[in-house]
Enzyme design. Structure first.
Site, PDB file in Angstrom:
ATOM      1  CE1 TYR A 146     -35.695  30.718 -20.117  1.00 35.15           C
ATOM      2  CE2 TYR A 146     -35.795  28.349 -20.484  1.00 35.15           C
ATOM      3  CZ  TYR A 146     -35.058  29.504 -20.265  1.00 35.15           C
ATOM      4  OH  TYR A 146     -33.695  29.436 -20.168  1.00 35.15           O
TER       5      TYR A 146
ATOM      6  NE  ARG B  64     -27.497  23.568 -16.857  1.00 36.41           N
ATOM      7  CZ  ARG B  64     -28.388  23.688 -17.835  1.00 36.41           C
ATOM      8  NH1 ARG B  64     -29.254  24.694 -17.843  1.00 36.41           N
ATOM      9  NH2 ARG B  64     -28.439  22.815 -18.815  1.00 36.41           N
TER      10      ARG B  64
ATOM     11  CD  GLU C  66     -31.613  26.605 -19.746  1.00 33.96           C
ATOM     12  OE1 GLU C  66     -32.476  27.130 -20.479  1.00 33.96           O
ATOM     13  OE2 GLU C  66     -30.772  25.798 -20.175  1.00 33.96           O
TER      14      GLU C  66
ATOM     15  CD  GLU D  50     -34.145  23.176 -22.748  1.00 31.82           C
ATOM     16  OE1 GLU D  50     -34.108  23.486 -23.943  1.00 31.82           O
ATOM     17  OE2 GLU D  50     -34.531  23.969 -21.862  1.00 31.82           O
TER      18      GLU D  50
ATOM     19  CG  HIS E  31     -26.789  23.661 -23.526  1.00 27.52           C
ATOM     20  ND1 HIS E  31     -27.169  24.055 -22.260  1.00 27.52           N
ATOM     21  CD2 HIS E  31     -27.675  24.258 -24.363  1.00 27.52           C
ATOM     22  CE1 HIS E  31     -28.217  24.859 -22.336  1.00 27.52           C
ATOM     23  NE2 HIS E  31     -28.555  24.999 -23.599  1.00 27.52           N
TER      24      HIS E  31
ATOM     25  CG  ASN F 180     -33.646  23.960 -18.433  1.00 31.37           C
ATOM     26  OD1 ASN F 180     -33.118  23.949 -17.317  1.00 31.37           O
ATOM     27  ND2 ASN F 180     -33.008  23.614 -19.534  1.00 31.37           N
TER      28      ASN F 180
HETATM   29  C1  FCB Z   1     -33.526  26.903 -23.406  1.00 25.95           C
HETATM   30  C2  FCB Z   1     -32.075  26.569 -23.713  1.00 25.95           C
HETATM   31  C3  FCB Z   1     -31.120  27.707 -23.467  1.00 25.95           C
HETATM   32  C4  FCB Z   1     -31.701  29.044 -23.854  1.00 25.95           C
HETATM   33  C5  FCB Z   1     -33.094  29.223 -23.308  1.00 25.95           C
HETATM   34  C6  FCB Z   1     -33.725  30.546 -23.631  1.00 25.95           C
HETATM   35  O1  FCB Z   1     -34.359  26.061 -24.120  1.00 25.95           O
HETATM   36  O2  FCB Z   1     -31.653  25.473 -22.951  1.00 25.95           O
HETATM   37  O3  FCB Z   1     -29.919  27.410 -24.126  1.00 25.95           O
HETATM   38  O4  FCB Z   1     -31.622  29.236 -25.207  1.00 25.95           O
HETATM   39  O5  FCB Z   1     -33.917  28.197 -23.747  1.00 25.95           O
END
Ligand code: FCB
Length: 451
Positions: free
Chosen positions: A298, A79, A355, A168, A123, A296
Protein backbone atom coordinates in the site's frame (compact mmCIF):
# COMPACT_ATOMS: atom_id res chain seq x y z
CA UNK A 1 -7.37 7.94 -26.43
CA UNK A 2 -3.76 7.93 -25.42
CA UNK A 3 -2.47 4.72 -24.03
CA UNK A 4 0.76 2.96 -23.31
CA UNK A 5 1.42 -0.71 -23.67
CA UNK A 6 2.44 -2.53 -20.56
CA UNK A 7 4.60 -5.57 -20.20
CA UNK A 8 2.00 -7.84 -18.66
CA UNK A 9 2.04 -11.30 -20.22
CA UNK A 10 -1.08 -12.88 -21.71
CA UNK A 11 -1.40 -15.38 -18.86
CA UNK A 12 -1.22 -12.68 -16.18
CA UNK A 13 -3.83 -12.91 -13.44
CA UNK A 14 -5.92 -9.76 -13.16
CA UNK A 15 -8.06 -9.84 -10.11
CA UNK A 16 -9.69 -8.13 -7.20
CA UNK A 17 -9.40 -9.18 -3.57
CA UNK A 18 -11.74 -9.28 -0.59
CA UNK A 19 -11.92 -10.95 2.82
CA UNK A 20 -14.84 -12.81 4.38
CA UNK A 21 -15.54 -10.65 7.42
CA UNK A 22 -15.19 -7.45 5.41
CA UNK A 23 -17.90 -8.29 2.86
CA UNK A 24 -20.05 -11.29 3.74
CA UNK A 25 -22.32 -10.14 6.57
CA UNK A 26 -24.86 -12.86 7.46
CA UNK A 27 -22.94 -13.51 10.64
CA UNK A 28 -25.57 -15.71 12.26
CA UNK A 29 -26.97 -17.29 9.13
CA UNK A 30 -26.86 -20.99 8.17
CA UNK A 31 -25.01 -22.13 11.26
CA UNK A 32 -22.02 -19.76 11.21
CA UNK A 33 -20.33 -19.47 14.60
CA UNK A 34 -18.85 -16.26 16.04
CA UNK A 35 -15.31 -15.17 15.24
CA UNK A 36 -13.02 -12.83 17.13
CA UNK A 37 -14.06 -10.02 14.78
CA UNK A 38 -17.73 -10.45 15.73
CA UNK A 39 -16.82 -10.14 19.37
CA UNK A 40 -14.29 -7.35 18.95
CA UNK A 41 -16.41 -5.18 16.66
CA UNK A 42 -19.20 -5.23 19.23
CA UNK A 43 -16.99 -3.97 22.04
CA UNK A 44 -17.50 -0.33 22.91
CA UNK A 45 -15.14 2.12 21.29
CA UNK A 46 -12.99 -0.28 19.29
CA UNK A 47 -14.28 0.47 15.78
CA UNK A 48 -14.73 3.94 14.31
CA UNK A 49 -18.34 5.09 14.71
CA UNK A 50 -19.28 1.81 16.38
CA UNK A 51 -19.49 -0.02 13.06
CA UNK A 52 -19.39 -3.81 12.80
CA UNK A 53 -19.47 -6.49 10.11
CA UNK A 54 -22.94 -7.88 10.86
CA UNK A 55 -24.24 -6.93 7.43
CA UNK A 56 -21.16 -5.55 5.68
CA UNK A 57 -21.71 -5.69 1.89
CA UNK A 58 -24.14 -8.59 2.30
CA UNK A 59 -22.05 -10.62 -0.11
CA UNK A 60 -23.33 -13.86 1.44
CA UNK A 61 -26.67 -13.15 -0.22
CA UNK A 62 -25.41 -11.18 -3.22
CA UNK A 63 -22.52 -13.32 -4.42
CA UNK A 64 -24.12 -13.98 -7.80
CA UNK A 65 -24.52 -10.28 -8.46
CA UNK A 66 -20.95 -9.77 -7.25
CA UNK A 67 -19.62 -12.28 -9.77
CA UNK A 68 -21.36 -10.22 -12.45
CA UNK A 69 -19.56 -7.16 -11.12
CA UNK A 70 -16.28 -9.00 -11.58
CA UNK A 71 -17.19 -9.93 -15.15
CA UNK A 72 -17.79 -6.27 -15.86
CA UNK A 73 -14.22 -5.60 -14.69
CA UNK A 74 -12.85 -8.18 -17.16
CA UNK A 75 -10.86 -9.82 -14.40
CA UNK A 76 -9.81 -13.45 -14.73
CA UNK A 77 -9.11 -14.07 -11.02
CA UNK A 78 -10.67 -13.37 -7.64
CA UNK A 79 -9.00 -13.60 -4.25
CA UNK A 80 -11.39 -14.14 -1.35
CA UNK A 81 -11.14 -15.67 2.09
CA UNK A 82 -13.09 -18.41 3.82
CA UNK A 83 -14.77 -17.75 7.12
CA UNK A 84 -13.38 -20.49 9.37
CA UNK A 85 -16.39 -20.30 11.68
CA UNK A 86 -18.84 -20.88 8.82
CA UNK A 87 -17.12 -24.21 8.17
CA UNK A 88 -16.38 -25.18 11.77
CA UNK A 89 -18.69 -23.06 13.95
CA UNK A 90 -16.74 -23.78 17.12
CA UNK A 91 -13.35 -23.85 15.44
CA UNK A 92 -12.93 -27.61 15.37
CA UNK A 93 -14.97 -30.79 15.27
CA UNK A 94 -18.34 -30.89 13.52
CA UNK A 95 -18.39 -29.48 10.00
CA UNK A 96 -21.26 -27.18 9.05
CA UNK A 97 -22.30 -28.41 5.57
CA UNK A 98 -24.15 -25.17 4.81
CA UNK A 99 -20.93 -23.25 5.25
CA UNK A 100 -19.16 -25.46 2.75
CA UNK A 101 -22.14 -25.20 0.39
CA UNK A 102 -21.76 -21.45 0.24
CA UNK A 103 -18.14 -21.64 -0.88
CA UNK A 104 -18.92 -24.53 -3.24
CA UNK A 105 -21.52 -22.39 -4.96
CA UNK A 106 -19.21 -19.40 -5.06
CA UNK A 107 -16.34 -21.40 -6.56
CA UNK A 108 -18.61 -22.99 -9.16
CA UNK A 109 -20.05 -19.58 -10.03
CA UNK A 110 -16.57 -18.13 -10.47
CA UNK A 111 -15.41 -20.99 -12.66
CA UNK A 112 -18.54 -20.73 -14.79
CA UNK A 113 -17.70 -17.06 -15.26
CA UNK A 114 -14.13 -17.90 -16.31
CA UNK A 115 -12.66 -16.48 -13.09
CA UNK A 116 -9.89 -18.36 -11.28
CA UNK A 117 -10.43 -18.54 -7.51
CA UNK A 118 -7.52 -17.71 -5.20
CA UNK A 119 -8.61 -18.80 -1.74
CA UNK A 120 -7.20 -17.35 1.47
CA UNK A 121 -7.74 -19.69 4.40
CA UNK A 122 -7.14 -17.21 7.18
CA UNK A 123 -7.90 -13.52 6.89
CA UNK A 124 -8.05 -12.76 10.63
CA UNK A 125 -11.42 -14.18 11.69
CA UNK A 126 -10.41 -16.84 14.21
CA UNK A 127 -13.40 -18.72 15.65
CA UNK A 128 -14.13 -17.19 19.05
CA UNK A 129 -14.04 -20.50 20.98
CA UNK A 130 -10.41 -20.94 19.88
CA UNK A 131 -9.58 -17.46 21.13
CA UNK A 132 -11.20 -18.36 24.44
CA UNK A 133 -8.54 -21.05 24.75
CA UNK A 134 -5.73 -18.58 24.02
CA UNK A 135 -6.01 -17.98 20.28
CA UNK A 136 -2.77 -17.59 18.36
CA UNK A 137 -0.80 -17.57 21.60
CA UNK A 138 -1.56 -21.24 22.04
CA UNK A 139 0.62 -23.61 20.02
CA UNK A 140 -2.20 -26.10 19.49
CA UNK A 141 -4.03 -23.55 17.34
CA UNK A 142 -1.71 -24.81 14.60
CA UNK A 143 -3.37 -28.25 14.74
CA UNK A 144 -6.76 -26.59 14.57
CA UNK A 145 -5.72 -24.62 11.50
CA UNK A 146 -4.37 -27.76 9.84
CA UNK A 147 -7.62 -29.66 10.50
CA UNK A 148 -9.64 -26.73 9.11
CA UNK A 149 -7.36 -26.58 6.05
CA UNK A 150 -7.94 -30.28 5.50
CA UNK A 151 -11.74 -29.90 5.56
CA UNK A 152 -11.73 -26.95 3.18
CA UNK A 153 -9.20 -28.32 0.71
CA UNK A 154 -10.91 -31.73 0.57
CA UNK A 155 -14.12 -29.96 -0.34
CA UNK A 156 -12.76 -27.42 -2.81
CA UNK A 157 -9.39 -28.80 -3.92
CA UNK A 158 -10.80 -30.40 -7.06
CA UNK A 159 -11.58 -26.87 -8.34
CA UNK A 160 -9.49 -24.43 -6.31
CA UNK A 161 -5.81 -24.63 -7.30
CA UNK A 162 -4.46 -21.43 -5.75
CA UNK A 163 -4.27 -21.28 -1.97
CA UNK A 164 -3.09 -18.49 0.29
CA UNK A 165 -2.66 -19.95 3.75
CA UNK A 166 -2.49 -16.88 5.97
CA UNK A 167 -3.01 -13.19 5.36
CA UNK A 168 -0.50 -10.80 6.92
CA UNK A 169 0.85 -12.45 10.07
CA UNK A 170 2.52 -9.16 11.01
CA UNK A 171 -0.85 -7.39 11.20
CA UNK A 172 -2.84 -9.93 13.13
CA UNK A 173 -0.08 -10.65 15.61
CA UNK A 174 1.10 -7.10 16.40
CA UNK A 175 -2.28 -5.37 16.11
CA UNK A 176 -4.15 -8.27 17.68
CA UNK A 177 -1.88 -9.10 20.62
CA UNK A 178 0.34 -6.04 21.17
CA UNK A 179 -1.49 -2.78 20.36
CA UNK A 180 -4.99 -4.26 20.55
CA UNK A 181 -6.16 -2.22 17.55
CA UNK A 182 -7.47 -5.38 15.93
CA UNK A 183 -9.22 -8.48 17.23
CA UNK A 184 -8.91 -10.00 19.72
CA UNK A 185 -7.93 -6.57 21.06
CA UNK A 186 -5.16 -7.61 23.40
CA UNK A 187 -3.35 -4.39 24.38
CA UNK A 188 -0.55 -6.25 26.14
CA UNK A 189 2.20 -3.96 24.88
CA UNK A 190 4.33 -7.06 25.24
CA UNK A 191 6.35 -7.94 22.13
CA UNK A 192 6.63 -11.53 23.29
CA UNK A 193 2.93 -12.10 22.69
CA UNK A 194 3.05 -10.67 19.18
CA UNK A 195 6.13 -12.74 18.36
CA UNK A 196 4.48 -15.85 19.74
CA UNK A 197 1.25 -15.29 17.81
CA UNK A 198 3.12 -14.51 14.60
CA UNK A 199 5.34 -17.57 14.98
CA UNK A 200 2.29 -19.78 15.34
CA UNK A 201 0.82 -18.12 12.24
CA UNK A 202 3.93 -18.98 10.24
CA UNK A 203 3.99 -22.48 11.65
CA UNK A 204 0.34 -22.97 10.75
CA UNK A 205 1.24 -21.91 7.21
CA UNK A 206 4.09 -24.43 6.98
CA UNK A 207 2.04 -27.25 8.47
CA UNK A 208 -0.83 -26.59 6.05
CA UNK A 209 1.30 -26.82 2.90
CA UNK A 210 1.50 -30.63 2.63
CA UNK A 211 -2.22 -30.92 3.39
CA UNK A 212 -3.07 -28.51 0.59
CA UNK A 213 -0.80 -30.38 -1.80
CA UNK A 214 -2.28 -33.75 -0.82
CA UNK A 215 -5.87 -32.57 -1.30
CA UNK A 216 -5.36 -30.47 -4.40
CA UNK A 217 -4.00 -31.90 -7.64
CA UNK A 218 -1.69 -29.23 -9.17
CA UNK A 219 -1.86 -27.03 -6.07
CA UNK A 220 -0.16 -23.63 -6.09
CA UNK A 221 0.36 -22.56 -2.50
CA UNK A 222 1.68 -19.42 -0.85
CA UNK A 223 1.21 -16.82 1.84
CA UNK A 224 0.30 -13.12 1.69
CA UNK A 225 2.50 -10.69 3.62
CA UNK A 226 1.98 -7.01 4.37
CA UNK A 227 5.26 -5.61 3.10
CA UNK A 228 6.37 -2.02 3.23
CA UNK A 229 9.14 -0.24 1.42
CA UNK A 230 11.24 1.49 4.08
CA UNK A 231 13.44 4.57 3.58
CA UNK A 232 15.68 6.19 6.19
CA UNK A 233 14.81 9.80 7.05
CA UNK A 234 18.39 10.94 6.32
CA UNK A 235 21.86 9.56 5.53
CA UNK A 236 22.76 9.64 9.21
CA UNK A 237 23.97 6.17 10.21
CA UNK A 238 21.47 6.21 13.11
CA UNK A 239 18.54 6.73 10.75
CA UNK A 240 19.83 4.12 8.33
CA UNK A 241 20.10 1.64 11.20
CA UNK A 242 16.59 2.55 12.40
CA UNK A 243 15.15 1.98 8.91
CA UNK A 244 16.90 -1.36 8.85
CA UNK A 245 15.28 -2.27 12.20
CA UNK A 246 11.87 -1.37 10.87
CA UNK A 247 12.52 -3.44 7.77
CA UNK A 248 13.52 -6.32 10.06
CA UNK A 249 10.39 -5.96 12.17
CA UNK A 250 7.90 -5.65 9.32
CA UNK A 251 9.49 -7.46 6.37
CA UNK A 252 12.61 -9.54 6.97
CA UNK A 253 11.30 -11.31 10.07
CA UNK A 254 8.73 -13.09 7.89
CA UNK A 255 10.66 -13.31 4.62
CA UNK A 256 13.83 -14.70 6.21
CA UNK A 257 11.85 -17.31 8.11
CA UNK A 258 9.85 -18.38 5.05
CA UNK A 259 12.68 -18.38 2.52
CA UNK A 260 15.85 -18.90 4.57
CA UNK A 261 14.49 -20.97 7.44
CA UNK A 262 15.79 -18.61 10.11
CA UNK A 263 14.78 -15.40 11.77
CA UNK A 264 17.20 -12.54 11.03
CA UNK A 265 20.14 -12.42 13.46
CA UNK A 266 19.92 -8.66 14.04
CA UNK A 267 16.25 -8.93 15.00
CA UNK A 268 16.83 -11.93 17.26
CA UNK A 269 19.32 -9.69 19.04
CA UNK A 270 16.88 -6.74 19.15
CA UNK A 271 14.07 -8.90 20.49
CA UNK A 272 16.28 -10.90 22.85
CA UNK A 273 14.46 -10.07 26.12
CA UNK A 274 11.12 -10.80 24.49
CA UNK A 275 11.75 -13.96 22.51
CA UNK A 276 9.20 -16.70 23.06
CA UNK A 277 10.16 -20.34 22.78
CA UNK A 278 10.59 -21.72 19.31
CA UNK A 279 10.87 -25.48 18.95
CA UNK A 280 13.88 -26.90 17.11
CA UNK A 281 12.27 -27.89 13.82
CA UNK A 282 9.76 -25.06 13.57
CA UNK A 283 11.79 -23.05 11.12
CA UNK A 284 12.29 -26.01 8.80
CA UNK A 285 8.52 -26.37 8.68
CA UNK A 286 7.99 -22.65 8.12
CA UNK A 287 10.47 -22.68 5.24
CA UNK A 288 8.84 -25.50 3.31
CA UNK A 289 8.87 -24.56 -0.38
CA UNK A 290 6.00 -22.44 -1.62
CA UNK A 291 4.89 -21.85 -5.19
CA UNK A 292 4.39 -18.11 -4.82
CA UNK A 293 4.68 -15.19 -2.49
CA UNK A 294 1.71 -12.86 -2.11
CA UNK A 295 2.70 -9.23 -1.61
CA UNK A 296 0.22 -6.77 -0.12
CA UNK A 297 1.59 -3.32 -0.86
CA UNK A 298 0.00 0.00 0.00
CA UNK A 299 2.68 2.51 0.97
CA UNK A 300 6.20 3.14 2.20
CA UNK A 301 7.47 4.41 5.50
CA UNK A 302 10.21 6.91 6.22
CA UNK A 303 11.95 6.05 9.47
CA UNK A 304 14.17 8.02 11.84
CA UNK A 305 16.08 6.95 14.91
CA UNK A 306 14.31 7.82 18.17
CA UNK A 307 16.27 6.66 21.23
CA UNK A 308 13.41 7.65 23.56
CA UNK A 309 10.93 5.32 21.95
CA UNK A 310 10.18 2.05 23.73
CA UNK A 311 11.17 -1.05 21.82
CA UNK A 312 12.57 -0.44 18.37
CA UNK A 313 13.65 3.14 19.20
CA UNK A 314 12.43 4.67 15.99
CA UNK A 315 9.68 6.86 14.65
CA UNK A 316 7.93 7.41 11.36
CA UNK A 317 8.56 10.75 9.74
CA UNK A 318 6.16 12.91 7.76
CA UNK A 319 6.24 11.74 4.17
CA UNK A 320 6.37 13.89 1.10
CA UNK A 321 3.81 12.26 -1.19
CA UNK A 322 0.06 12.72 -1.14
CA UNK A 323 -1.74 10.85 1.64
CA UNK A 324 -4.79 8.66 0.99
CA UNK A 325 -7.82 8.70 3.27
CA UNK A 326 -5.97 6.19 5.47
CA UNK A 327 -3.12 8.69 5.74
CA UNK A 328 -0.91 6.34 3.75
CA UNK A 329 1.46 8.06 1.34
CA UNK A 330 0.99 7.33 -2.36
CA UNK A 331 4.40 5.95 -3.29
CA UNK A 332 4.39 3.74 -6.39
CA UNK A 333 8.19 3.53 -6.73
CA UNK A 334 8.16 1.64 -3.46
CA UNK A 335 6.33 -1.22 -5.15
CA UNK A 336 9.01 -1.67 -7.81
CA UNK A 337 11.77 -1.33 -5.21
CA UNK A 338 10.10 -3.82 -2.89
CA UNK A 339 9.55 -6.40 -5.63
CA UNK A 340 13.18 -5.96 -6.69
CA UNK A 341 14.43 -6.61 -3.13
CA UNK A 342 12.22 -9.65 -2.75
CA UNK A 343 13.42 -11.04 -6.07
CA UNK A 344 17.08 -10.44 -5.29
CA UNK A 345 17.11 -11.49 -1.64
CA UNK A 346 14.60 -14.34 -1.61
CA UNK A 347 13.96 -15.41 -5.23
CA UNK A 348 10.38 -16.72 -5.01
CA UNK A 349 9.34 -18.69 -8.11
CA UNK A 350 6.38 -16.43 -8.60
CA UNK A 351 5.05 -13.27 -6.99
CA UNK A 352 1.50 -12.00 -6.96
CA UNK A 353 0.55 -8.57 -5.77
CA UNK A 354 -2.27 -9.99 -3.68
CA UNK A 355 -3.46 -6.54 -2.53
CA UNK A 356 -2.91 -2.98 -3.71
CA UNK A 357 -5.31 -0.09 -3.67
CA UNK A 358 -6.34 3.10 -1.92
CA UNK A 359 -9.08 4.64 0.18
CA UNK A 360 -10.24 8.08 -0.86
CA UNK A 361 -13.37 10.01 0.05
CA UNK A 362 -15.81 9.24 -2.72
CA UNK A 363 -18.54 11.60 -3.80
CA UNK A 364 -21.58 10.43 -5.68
CA UNK A 365 -22.66 12.99 -8.29
CA UNK A 366 -26.28 13.85 -8.97
CA UNK A 367 -26.09 11.50 -11.94
CA UNK A 368 -24.94 8.76 -9.61
CA UNK A 369 -21.35 8.65 -10.87
CA UNK A 370 -18.18 8.38 -8.78
CA UNK A 371 -15.35 10.30 -10.41
CA UNK A 372 -12.60 8.97 -8.17
CA UNK A 373 -9.70 10.35 -10.16
CA UNK A 374 -7.30 10.01 -7.23
CA UNK A 375 -7.92 6.26 -7.07
CA UNK A 376 -7.53 6.03 -10.86
CA UNK A 377 -4.23 7.83 -10.53
CA UNK A 378 -3.11 5.54 -7.71
CA UNK A 379 -3.89 2.45 -9.77
CA UNK A 380 -2.31 3.83 -12.91
CA UNK A 381 0.96 4.58 -11.13
CA UNK A 382 1.10 1.29 -9.28
CA UNK A 383 0.32 -0.72 -12.40
CA UNK A 384 3.11 1.11 -14.20
CA UNK A 385 5.39 0.25 -11.27
CA UNK A 386 4.35 -3.40 -11.52
CA UNK A 387 4.95 -3.39 -15.26
CA UNK A 388 8.42 -1.97 -14.67
CA UNK A 389 9.18 -4.85 -12.31
CA UNK A 390 8.22 -7.33 -15.02
CA UNK A 391 10.50 -5.56 -17.50
CA UNK A 392 13.33 -6.02 -15.01
CA UNK A 393 12.74 -9.78 -15.09
CA UNK A 394 10.92 -10.09 -11.76
CA UNK A 395 8.47 -13.01 -11.94
CA UNK A 396 5.32 -11.06 -11.16
CA UNK A 397 2.40 -13.21 -12.31
CA UNK A 398 -0.69 -11.41 -11.12
CA UNK A 399 -2.17 -8.27 -9.57
CA UNK A 400 -5.22 -8.11 -7.32
CA UNK A 401 -6.78 -4.72 -6.70
CA UNK A 402 -7.97 -4.13 -3.16
CA UNK A 403 -10.89 -4.17 -3.29
CA UNK A 404 -13.74 -5.39 -5.48
CA UNK A 405 -16.19 -3.24 -3.56
CA UNK A 406 -16.29 -0.93 -0.54
CA UNK A 407 -16.31 -2.92 2.67
CA UNK A 408 -15.75 -3.06 6.42
CA UNK A 409 -12.25 -1.65 6.83
CA UNK A 410 -11.53 -3.28 10.21
CA UNK A 411 -10.97 -0.73 13.00
CA UNK A 412 -11.81 2.07 10.54
CA UNK A 413 -15.33 0.79 9.87
CA UNK A 414 -17.15 1.74 6.65
CA UNK A 415 -15.81 5.27 6.18
CA UNK A 416 -12.67 4.18 4.43
CA UNK A 417 -13.67 3.10 0.95
CA UNK A 418 -11.25 1.00 -1.10
CA UNK A 419 -13.70 -0.44 -3.65
CA UNK A 420 -13.73 -0.33 -7.43
CA UNK A 421 -17.47 -0.43 -6.83
CA UNK A 422 -19.17 2.03 -4.51
CA UNK A 423 -21.53 0.45 -2.00
CA UNK A 424 -24.54 2.37 -0.72
CA UNK A 425 -24.89 0.57 2.61
CA UNK A 426 -28.53 1.66 3.05
CA UNK A 427 -29.63 -0.13 -0.10
CA UNK A 428 -26.63 -2.37 -0.81
CA UNK A 429 -26.62 -0.95 -4.31
CA UNK A 430 -23.24 -1.25 -6.04
CA UNK A 431 -22.05 1.40 -8.52
CA UNK A 432 -18.99 1.13 -10.71
CA UNK A 433 -16.53 3.91 -9.92
CA UNK A 434 -14.35 5.52 -12.60
CA UNK A 435 -11.47 3.51 -11.09
CA UNK A 436 -13.41 0.32 -11.87
CA UNK A 437 -13.87 1.44 -15.50
CA UNK A 438 -10.18 2.17 -15.67
CA UNK A 439 -9.20 -1.17 -14.16
CA UNK A 440 -11.52 -2.99 -16.57
CA UNK A 441 -9.74 -1.39 -19.52
CA UNK A 442 -6.37 -2.41 -18.17
CA UNK A 443 -7.44 -5.95 -17.35
CA UNK A 444 -9.00 -6.37 -20.76
CA UNK A 445 -6.14 -5.10 -22.87
CA UNK A 446 -3.08 -4.78 -20.62
CA UNK A 447 -2.88 -1.17 -21.69
CA UNK A 448 -2.74 1.91 -19.50
CA UNK A 449 -5.23 4.45 -20.76
CA UNK A 450 -3.82 7.89 -20.04
CA UNK A 451 -6.94 9.90 -20.83
C1 FCB B 1 -4.74 -5.05 4.45
C2 FCB B 1 -5.76 -6.14 4.72
C3 FCB B 1 -7.06 -5.96 3.98
C4 FCB B 1 -7.48 -4.52 3.88
C5 FCB B 1 -6.34 -3.63 3.44
C6 FCB B 1 -6.69 -2.18 3.30
O1 FCB B 1 -3.85 -4.97 5.51
O2 FCB B 1 -5.24 -7.39 4.40
O3 FCB B 1 -8.02 -6.78 4.58
O4 FCB B 1 -8.06 -4.10 5.05
O5 FCB B 1 -5.27 -3.76 4.31
Amino acid sequence: MLESRLSFPADFYWGTATAAYQIEGAVSVDGRGPSIWDTFSHLDGRIARGHNGDIAADHYHRWQEDIKLMKRLHVNAYRFSISWSRILPTGRGAVNPKGLDFYNRLVDGLLDAGITPFVTLYHWDLPQPLEDEGGWLRRDVVDDFVAYTDVVSRALGDRVKHWVTINEPWVFSWLGYFTGMHAPGNMSGNPMLALQAGHHGLLAHGMALPILRANTPDARVGIALSLTHVDPASDRPEDIAAARRYDGYNNRWYLDALFHGKYPEDMLETYRPFLPEFQPHDLEIIARPMDFLGVNYYTRLVIADEPEQFGLQLKTVEQTGEPTHMGWEVYPDGLTALLRCIHEDYGPNAIYVTENGAAFEDEVTLEGRIHDHKRVDYLRKHLAAASKAIEEGIPLKGYFAWSLLDNFEWAEGYDKRFGLYYVDYATQERTLKDSGRFFAQVAEGAILPTS
